[in-house]
Motif scaffolding. Structure first.
Motif, PDB file in Angstrom:
ATOM      1  N   ILE A 159       0.827  -1.205   0.000  1.00 55.36           N
ATOM      2  CA  ILE A 159       0.000   0.000   0.000  1.00 55.36           C
ATOM      3  C   ILE A 159       0.864   1.258   0.000  1.00 55.36           C
ATOM      4  O   ILE A 159       0.468   2.276  -0.580  1.00 55.36           O
ATOM      5  CB  ILE A 159      -1.017   0.027   1.171  1.00 55.36           C
ATOM      6  CG1 ILE A 159      -0.314   0.100   2.527  1.00 55.36           C
ATOM      7  CG2 ILE A 159      -1.976  -1.147   1.090  1.00 55.36           C
ATOM      8  CD1 ILE A 159      -1.247   0.458   3.667  1.00 55.36           C
ATOM      9  N   PHE A 160       2.047   1.198   0.637  1.00 56.00           N
ATOM     10  CA  PHE A 160       2.927   2.363   0.610  1.00 56.00           C
ATOM     11  C   PHE A 160       3.352   2.671  -0.826  1.00 56.00           C
ATOM     12  O   PHE A 160       3.443   3.834  -1.219  1.00 56.00           O
ATOM     13  CB  PHE A 160       4.166   2.130   1.469  1.00 56.00           C
ATOM     14  CG  PHE A 160       3.892   2.010   2.944  1.00 56.00           C
ATOM     15  CD1 PHE A 160       2.707   2.474   3.499  1.00 56.00           C
ATOM     16  CD2 PHE A 160       4.822   1.419   3.798  1.00 56.00           C
ATOM     17  CE1 PHE A 160       2.455   2.363   4.864  1.00 56.00           C
ATOM     18  CE2 PHE A 160       4.581   1.301   5.154  1.00 56.00           C
ATOM     19  CZ  PHE A 160       3.391   1.775   5.685  1.00 56.00           C
ATOM     20  N   TYR A 171      -0.433   3.294  -3.057  1.00 59.12           N
ATOM     21  CA  TYR A 171      -1.218   4.470  -2.708  1.00 59.12           C
ATOM     22  C   TYR A 171      -0.371   5.707  -2.410  1.00 59.12           C
ATOM     23  O   TYR A 171      -0.886   6.821  -2.442  1.00 59.12           O
ATOM     24  CB  TYR A 171      -2.104   4.189  -1.493  1.00 59.12           C
ATOM     25  CG  TYR A 171      -3.138   3.117  -1.692  1.00 59.12           C
ATOM     26  CD1 TYR A 171      -3.644   2.830  -2.960  1.00 59.12           C
ATOM     27  CD2 TYR A 171      -3.639   2.395  -0.616  1.00 59.12           C
ATOM     28  CE1 TYR A 171      -4.599   1.842  -3.143  1.00 59.12           C
ATOM     29  CE2 TYR A 171      -4.608   1.413  -0.788  1.00 59.12           C
ATOM     30  CZ  TYR A 171      -5.073   1.141  -2.052  1.00 59.12           C
ATOM     31  OH  TYR A 171      -6.022   0.167  -2.240  1.00 59.12           O
ATOM     32  N   GLY A 172       0.909   5.511  -2.092  1.00 56.87           N
ATOM     33  CA  GLY A 172       1.762   6.638  -1.752  1.00 56.87           C
ATOM     34  C   GLY A 172       2.896   6.872  -2.719  1.00 56.87           C
ATOM     35  O   GLY A 172       3.620   7.858  -2.602  1.00 56.87           O
ATOM     36  N   SER A 203       9.341   1.668  -0.173  1.00 51.98           N
ATOM     37  CA  SER A 203       8.251   1.135   0.646  1.00 51.98           C
ATOM     38  C   SER A 203       8.696  -0.046   1.494  1.00 51.98           C
ATOM     39  O   SER A 203       8.272  -0.193   2.641  1.00 51.98           O
ATOM     40  CB  SER A 203       7.079   0.728  -0.242  1.00 51.98           C
ATOM     41  OG  SER A 203       7.492  -0.226  -1.213  1.00 51.98           O
ATOM     42  N   ARG A 220       4.205  10.521   1.927  1.00 54.50           N
ATOM     43  CA  ARG A 220       3.658   9.460   1.084  1.00 54.50           C
ATOM     44  C   ARG A 220       3.098   8.309   1.919  1.00 54.50           C
ATOM     45  O   ARG A 220       2.079   7.720   1.576  1.00 54.50           O
ATOM     46  CB  ARG A 220       4.723   8.963   0.111  1.00 54.50           C
ATOM     47  CG  ARG A 220       5.176  10.016  -0.892  1.00 54.50           C
ATOM     48  CD  ARG A 220       6.196   9.444  -1.876  1.00 54.50           C
ATOM     49  NE  ARG A 220       6.601  10.423  -2.854  1.00 54.50           N
ATOM     50  CZ  ARG A 220       7.617  11.263  -2.709  1.00 54.50           C
ATOM     51  NH1 ARG A 220       8.335  11.225  -1.590  1.00 54.50           N
ATOM     52  NH2 ARG A 220       7.920  12.136  -3.652  1.00 54.50           N
ATOM     53  N   ALA A 226      -0.783   7.061   2.003  1.00 50.29           N
ATOM     54  CA  ALA A 226      -1.137   5.674   1.709  1.00 50.29           C
ATOM     55  C   ALA A 226      -1.992   5.069   2.815  1.00 50.29           C
ATOM     56  O   ALA A 226      -2.977   4.362   2.548  1.00 50.29           O
ATOM     57  CB  ALA A 226       0.134   4.844   1.508  1.00 50.29           C
TER      58      ALA A 226
END
Length: 319
Positions: free
Chosen positions: A149-150, A153-154, A159, A202, A206
């Protein structure tokens, strides 16, 4: 004359949104992100009726104030985007819907909500008052899903390193505060390193998107608006980062009949379904230099708008 509001959360691209919706007396418009009521007030000032939607319980005082100023023409429904269809189930005609995607400056300013890495507060990040929190994610998720998700979404390029640092620290004690997590992320990424944005930006974005299923709710809301809008009804969507804008652009490209079906292994075919929207204008509109100067949140904002045709709704886009 500008329609800019004096609400605690200044609605971005307000004049452009009102132009796209073109509300008139007797219209029924859904403000799918009521917030502090900036869009709603501007729409009501044109004589239309507004049904506001918001899953955030803290907006109730703003809703009460709007209802007092515009009796019999405003109501608020506590629901996320996915509940739009139910919220307008008894409305005979829906003439417009507006979405302002993402977290508001009003929410960021409330440290107790846990959205900001600049203010200490509980690691919450929920836009409503139910469900998973950011603390639940960083304290219980495995490395792979967290890193995913990092990145997704970010757009956090490191990540995996951030997820490793979080797992290592939570083995000593769980996370509960925003500044605690921000410090761990900052150290994992080597400090500020002269970057123009804080290293935790970020990761916090996320987590917020994951906690609130923002992209899923956006897709559900667009499909619900398509199903609910009457022929000639107008849709206006304001986004603030590329993930959101990509969803809206793909939705409108498909629904206006400008997206050929097919794959690299098969001939391109034209979707037999008739367009459910026509574009109100090509591309996306952005904030003026003047608005950007007084409202930093407007710098990344994009407005896309379309008009509903009489064709049947296509339904929710495939994931």
């Amino acid at each position: 004359m500008s329609l800019q509001s004096s609400s605690p959360h200044a609605p971005v691209l307000l004049d452009e949104v009102i132009e796209a919706l073109a509300p008139t007396a007797g219209d029924v418009i859904v403000d799918a992100t009521f917030g502090a009521g900036g869009y709603s007030r501007a729409i009501l000032a044109r004589g239309a009726q507004v049904i506001g939607l918001d899953r955030d319980p803290t907006v109730q005082p703003f809703a009460d104030a709007v209802a007092a100023d515009f009796p019999d023409r405003f109501s608020l429904v506590r629901t996320p985007f996915s509940g739009l269809s139910q919220a307008v189930a008894g409305v005979p005609r829906l003439d417009g819907a507006v979405f302002d995607i993402g977290v508001s400056s009003m929410q960021l300013d409330q440290a107790e909500r846990g959205f900001s890495f600049m203010r200490d507060g509980p690691l919450d990040m929920r836009m409503g008052d139910e469900g998973l929190t950011a603390a639940d994610i960083v304290n219980t998720w495995d490395h792979g899903p967290m890193a995913h998700i990092f990145k997704l979404y970010g757009d956090e390029r490191q990540s995996g390193r951030v997820a490793t640092a979080i797992l290592r620290r939570r083995a000593e004690r769980p996370f509960s505060r925003t500044l605690d997590l921000a410090e761990v992320v900052e150290k994992a990424l080597g400090g500020r390193r002269g970057a123009p944005i804080h290293p935790a930006t970020r990761v916090f974005q996320a987590l917020r998107i994951a906690v609130n299923d923002e992209l899923g709710e956006l897709s559900a809301g667009l499909a619900a608006a398509e199903a609910a809008l009457s022929p000639g009804g107008r849709l206006a969507v304001v986004t603030f980062h590329s993930l959101e804008d990509r969803i809206v652009k793909a939705f409108l490209t498909e629904r206006t009949g400008n997206s050929p079906a097919g794959s690299r292994h098969a001939p391109v075919t034209i979707d037999p379904r008739k367009p459910s929207f026509t574009l109100a204008f090509k591309g996306a509109r952005e904030a003026s230099d003047a608005e950007r100067a007084i409202n930093p949140r407007a710098r990344s904002a994009k407005l896309r708008a379309a008009v509903r045709t009489a064709a049947p709704a296509w339904g929710r886009m495939a994931a």
